[in-house]
Design a protein around this motif. Sequence first.
Motif, PDB file in Angstrom:
ATOM      1  N   LEU A 115       0.821  -1.207   0.000  1.00 58.31           N
ATOM      2  CA  LEU A 115       0.000   0.000   0.000  1.00 58.31           C
ATOM      3  C   LEU A 115       0.857   1.259   0.000  1.00 58.31           C
ATOM      4  O   LEU A 115       0.520   2.258  -0.650  1.00 58.31           O
ATOM      5  N   ILE A 116       1.965   1.241   0.729  1.00 55.74           N
ATOM      6  CA  ILE A 116       2.868   2.400   0.713  1.00 55.74           C
ATOM      7  C   ILE A 116       3.403   2.621  -0.697  1.00 55.74           C
ATOM      8  O   ILE A 116       3.525   3.761  -1.167  1.00 55.74           O
ATOM      9  N   HIS A 117       3.714   1.531  -1.359  1.00 59.63           N
ATOM     10  CA  HIS A 117       4.262   1.631  -2.718  1.00 59.63           C
ATOM     11  C   HIS A 117       3.219   2.094  -3.722  1.00 59.63           C
ATOM     12  O   HIS A 117       3.515   2.889  -4.618  1.00 59.63           O
ATOM     13  N   GLU A 118       1.960   1.641  -3.561  1.00 66.65           N
ATOM     14  CA  GLU A 118       0.946   1.859  -4.596  1.00 66.65           C
ATOM     15  C   GLU A 118       0.036   3.054  -4.355  1.00 66.65           C
ATOM     16  O   GLU A 118      -0.516   3.597  -5.319  1.00 66.65           O
ATOM     17  N   VAL A 119      -0.160   3.479  -3.113  1.00 68.42           N
ATOM     18  CA  VAL A 119      -1.156   4.506  -2.803  1.00 68.42           C
ATOM     19  C   VAL A 119      -0.465   5.812  -2.407  1.00 68.42           C
ATOM     20  O   VAL A 119       0.166   5.888  -1.350  1.00 68.42           O
ATOM     21  N   PRO A 120      -0.579   6.860  -3.221  1.00 74.44           N
ATOM     22  CA  PRO A 120       0.091   8.127  -2.916  1.00 74.44           C
ATOM     23  C   PRO A 120      -0.280   8.702  -1.550  1.00 74.44           C
ATOM     24  O   PRO A 120       0.577   9.250  -0.850  1.00 74.44           O
ATOM     25  N   ALA A 121      -1.549   8.591  -1.151  1.00 80.59           N
ATOM     26  CA  ALA A 121      -1.974   9.148   0.135  1.00 80.59           C
ATOM     27  C   ALA A 121      -1.274   8.451   1.292  1.00 80.59           C
ATOM     28  O   ALA A 121      -0.862   9.093   2.278  1.00 80.59           O
ATOM     29  N   VAL A 122      -1.121   7.140   1.207  1.00 78.04           N
ATOM     30  CA  VAL A 122      -0.433   6.394   2.257  1.00 78.04           C
ATOM     31  C   VAL A 122       1.051   6.740   2.260  1.00 78.04           C
ATOM     32  O   VAL A 122       1.661   6.941   3.311  1.00 78.04           O
ATOM     33  N   ARG A 123       1.622   6.860   1.074  1.00 77.43           N
ATOM     34  CA  ARG A 123       3.037   7.209   0.972  1.00 77.43           C
ATOM     35  C   ARG A 123       3.295   8.590   1.554  1.00 77.43           C
ATOM     36  O   ARG A 123       4.291   8.810   2.250  1.00 77.43           O
ATOM     37  N   GLY A 124       2.386   9.527   1.307  1.00 77.34           N
ATOM     38  CA  GLY A 124       2.548  10.870   1.853  1.00 77.34           C
ATOM     39  C   GLY A 124       2.438  10.893   3.368  1.00 77.34           C
ATOM     40  O   GLY A 124       3.204  11.587   4.047  1.00 77.34           O
ATOM     41  N   ARG A 125       1.507  10.122   3.902  1.00 81.00           N
ATOM     42  CA  ARG A 125       1.347  10.055   5.353  1.00 81.00           C
ATOM     43  C   ARG A 125       2.557   9.392   6.004  1.00 81.00           C
ATOM     44  O   ARG A 125       2.914   9.701   7.141  1.00 81.00           O
ATOM     45  N   THR A 126       3.200   8.488   5.275  1.00 80.52           N
ATOM     46  CA  THR A 126       4.394   7.829   5.786  1.00 80.52           C
ATOM     47  C   THR A 126       5.467   8.850   6.147  1.00 80.52           C
ATOM     48  O   THR A 126       6.186   8.694   7.140  1.00 80.52           O
ATOM     49  N   ALA A 127       5.579   9.903   5.359  1.00 78.15           N
ATOM     50  CA  ALA A 127       6.588  10.927   5.627  1.00 78.15           C
ATOM     51  C   ALA A 127       6.353  11.597   6.981  1.00 78.15           C
ATOM     52  O   ALA A 127       7.310  11.898   7.713  1.00 78.15           O
ATOM     53  N   GLU A 128       5.088  11.818   7.328  1.00 71.65           N
ATOM     54  CA  GLU A 128       4.775  12.414   8.627  1.00 71.65           C
ATOM     55  C   GLU A 128       5.152  11.475   9.761  1.00 71.65           C
ATOM     56  O   GLU A 128       5.704  11.902  10.783  1.00 71.65           O
ATOM     57  N   HIS A 129       4.859  10.205   9.597  1.00 68.68           N
ATOM     58  CA  HIS A 129       5.223   9.232  10.622  1.00 68.68           C
ATOM     59  C   HIS A 129       6.740   9.127  10.758  1.00 68.68           C
ATOM     60  O   HIS A 129       7.268   9.003  11.867  1.00 68.68           O
ATOM     61  N   THR A 130       7.445   9.168   9.632  1.00 62.81           N
ATOM     62  CA  THR A 130       8.897   9.063   9.668  1.00 62.81           C
ATOM     63  C   THR A 130       9.511  10.259  10.379  1.00 62.81           C
ATOM     64  O   THR A 130      10.486  10.114  11.131  1.00 62.81           O
ATOM     65  N   ALA A 131       8.957  11.437  10.174  1.00 66.99           N
ATOM     66  CA  ALA A 131       9.457  12.626  10.862  1.00 66.99           C
ATOM     67  C   ALA A 131       9.300  12.482  12.380  1.00 66.99           C
ATOM     68  O   ALA A 131      10.187  12.851  13.155  1.00 66.99           O
ATOM     69  N   ARG A 132       8.173  11.918  12.791  1.00 67.02           N
ATOM     70  CA  ARG A 132       7.958  11.685  14.221  1.00 67.02           C
ATOM     71  C   ARG A 132       8.956  10.666  14.755  1.00 67.02           C
ATOM     72  O   ARG A 132       9.528  10.833  15.837  1.00 67.02           O
ATOM     73  N   ASP A 133       9.180   9.609  14.004  1.00 63.85           N
ATOM     74  CA  ASP A 133      10.131   8.586  14.426  1.00 63.85           C
ATOM     75  C   ASP A 133      11.549   9.140  14.499  1.00 63.85           C
ATOM     76  O   ASP A 133      12.333   8.771  15.374  1.00 63.85           O
ATOM     77  N   ALA A 134      11.892  10.021  13.560  1.00 62.24           N
ATOM     78  CA  ALA A 134      13.224  10.622  13.557  1.00 62.24           C
ATOM     79  C   ALA A 134      13.438  11.467  14.809  1.00 62.24           C
ATOM     80  O   ALA A 134      14.523  11.444  15.410  1.00 62.24           O
ATOM     81  N   ALA A 135      12.420  12.200  15.215  1.00 65.37           N
ATOM     82  CA  ALA A 135      12.526  13.006  16.435  1.00 65.37           C
ATOM     83  C   ALA A 135      12.701  12.103  17.646  1.00 65.37           C
ATOM     84  O   ALA A 135      13.486  12.407  18.560  1.00 65.37           O
ATOM     85  N   MET A 136      11.984  10.984  17.672  1.00 68.40           N
ATOM     86  CA  MET A 136      12.115  10.027  18.768  1.00 68.40           C
ATOM     87  C   MET A 136      13.514   9.450  18.819  1.00 68.40           C
ATOM     88  O   MET A 136      14.160   9.410  19.870  1.00 68.40           O
ATOM     89  N   LEU A 137      14.024   8.999  17.667  1.00 66.60           N
ATOM     90  CA  LEU A 137      15.342   8.388  17.626  1.00 66.60           C
ATOM     91  C   LEU A 137      16.423   9.402  18.008  1.00 66.60           C
ATOM     92  O   LEU A 137      17.377   9.068  18.716  1.00 66.60           O
TER      93      LEU A 137
END
Length: 212
Positions: free
Chosen positions: A129-151
Amino acid sequence: MLRMAVRSSATTPTGTPQPQPGRRERKKIQTRQAIRRAAYRLFEEQGYDTTPVDQIAAAADVSPSTVFRYFPAKEDIVLTDEYDAVLENGIRARPADEPVIESVRQVSVEALRAMSAEERGELVQRVRLIHEVPAVRGRTAEHTARDAAMLTAVLAERSGRPADDLQLRVISAAILAALQEALLHWGESGRTGVPEESVHRALEVLERGLTL
């Protein structure tokens, strides 16, 4: 993205049992799982874009407002689970003098190996779904930013550096990008082999200093 691949261990690094969630928390976990499984089933049958939230709610036997209480956006059904804190807790439990890439490797590989067949099937769907759905891929970036702050915060604790240290931010971003690309590559290549191998290969690139 790693959050999507990890699950909690039943014991701490010292071998003592972890505290089990109370009845209220167990019910929340069960509700989230029911919503997520209903969503995945519908996504598989009729596609992500053509599956509305109210249909997911009906399939999970909850109200649409309950779905949004657990998952603020439809994309979060794919990207969020009850194991969000596993990466953070796992790294904190590793030896403080261990290289950070090795800590991440141990936590992520151990978690991937512990996944059940059902959880691994969900991981396959998430990657697709991340690969195929643009909306999911875009939301992934927000989650990754949160994870980066945590790490970054965890690395600041381990190193004694300030939480806004540029080097820590670069290291955190690079590690998370490597993990994400490892799982995407595994999914896009037909899931040959196991995702742990892709994680090893991706982190080796960082260990050798981004040289070819």
